[in-house]
Design a protein around this motif. Structure first.
Motif, PDB file in Angstrom:
ATOM      1  N   ASP A   5       0.831  -1.114  -0.134  1.00 33.57           N
ATOM      2  CA  ASP A   5      -0.136  -0.010   0.104  1.00 33.57           C
ATOM      3  C   ASP A   5       0.969   1.251   0.070  1.00 33.57           C
ATOM      4  OD1 ASP A   5      -2.306  -1.389  -0.033  1.00 33.57           O
ATOM      5  OD2 ASP A   5      -2.283  -1.778   2.267  1.00 33.57           O
ATOM      6  N   GLN A   7       0.303   5.670   0.289  1.00 32.29           N
ATOM      7  CA  GLN A   7      -0.218   6.787   0.364  1.00 32.29           C
ATOM      8  C   GLN A   7       0.469   7.962   0.007  1.00 32.29           C
ATOM      9  OE1 GLN A   7      -1.657   8.171   4.357  1.00 32.29           O
ATOM     10  NE2 GLN A   7      -3.637   7.952   3.556  1.00 32.29           N
ATOM     11  N   PHE A  15      -4.738  13.750   0.504  1.00 31.98           N
ATOM     12  CA  PHE A  15      -4.142  12.240   0.558  1.00 31.98           C
ATOM     13  C   PHE A  15      -4.724  11.119  -0.295  1.00 31.98           C
ATOM     14  CE2 PHE A  15      -2.599  14.091   4.354  1.00 31.98           C
ATOM     15  CZ  PHE A  15      -1.175  13.729   4.343  1.00 31.98           C
ATOM     16  N   ASP A  17      -4.587   6.956  -1.471  1.00 28.00           N
ATOM     17  CA  ASP A  17      -4.330   5.460  -1.492  1.00 28.00           C
ATOM     18  C   ASP A  17      -3.918   5.025  -2.806  1.00 28.00           C
ATOM     19  OD1 ASP A  17      -4.311   5.831   1.334  1.00 28.00           O
ATOM     20  OD2 ASP A  17      -6.200   5.499   1.451  1.00 28.00           O
ATOM     21  N   TYR A  18      -2.876   4.060  -2.976  1.00 19.71           N
ATOM     22  CA  TYR A  18      -2.693   3.432  -4.170  1.00 19.71           C
ATOM     23  C   TYR A  18      -2.161   2.191  -3.627  1.00 19.71           C
ATOM     24  CZ  TYR A  18      -2.684   7.776  -6.795  1.00 19.71           C
ATOM     25  OH  TYR A  18      -3.469   9.021  -7.126  1.00 19.71           O
ATOM     26  N   GLN A  19      -2.079   1.166  -4.537  1.00 26.61           N
ATOM     27  CA  GLN A  19      -1.668  -0.301  -4.290  1.00 26.61           C
ATOM     28  C   GLN A  19      -0.519  -0.355  -5.366  1.00 26.61           C
ATOM     29  OE1 GLN A  19      -5.174  -0.054  -5.004  1.00 26.61           O
ATOM     30  NE2 GLN A  19      -5.143   0.511  -2.785  1.00 26.61           N
ATOM     31  N   SER A  33      -4.916   2.381  -8.573  1.00 26.69           N
ATOM     32  CA  SER A  33      -6.046   2.944  -7.777  1.00 26.69           C
ATOM     33  C   SER A  33      -7.017   2.178  -7.893  1.00 26.69           C
ATOM     34  CB  SER A  33      -6.065   4.523  -8.154  1.00 26.69           C
ATOM     35  OG  SER A  33      -7.258   4.990  -7.469  1.00 26.69           O
TER      36      SER A  33
END
Length: 75
Positions: A5, A7, A15, A17-19, A33
């Motif tokens: 993960d 951020q 902010f 969040d991405y993987q 995303s």
């Protein structure tokens, strides 16, 4: 397949969040995303990354922010 993960603080202060997904030893880090691939980066082997694919049309600022975070994953 490894997944992390990530951020990021965006330029507007929000902010997001991405993987990050990568196959072990592939040197390619895919940033998602949700289910959407935003960008792929190639580890240059010298402590940085270069953009290899940009299907999410990430702008230069977002790419730079992603690269800075990816440096921590490759260490």
């Amino acid at each position: 397949m490894e997944q992390f993960d990530m951020q990021l603080m965006l330029k507007d202060g929000a902010f997001a969040d991405y993987q990050v997904k990568t196959d072990k030893d592939s040197g390619v880090f895919d940033v998602y995303s949700g289910d959407s691939l935003i960008a792929s980066f190639k580890d240059d082997g010298q402590g940085s990354f270069s953009l290899s694919d940009n299907p999410g049309d990430a702008d230069d600022d977002l790419q730079r922010r992603m690269i800075e975070q990816l440096k921590g994953f490759s260490a």
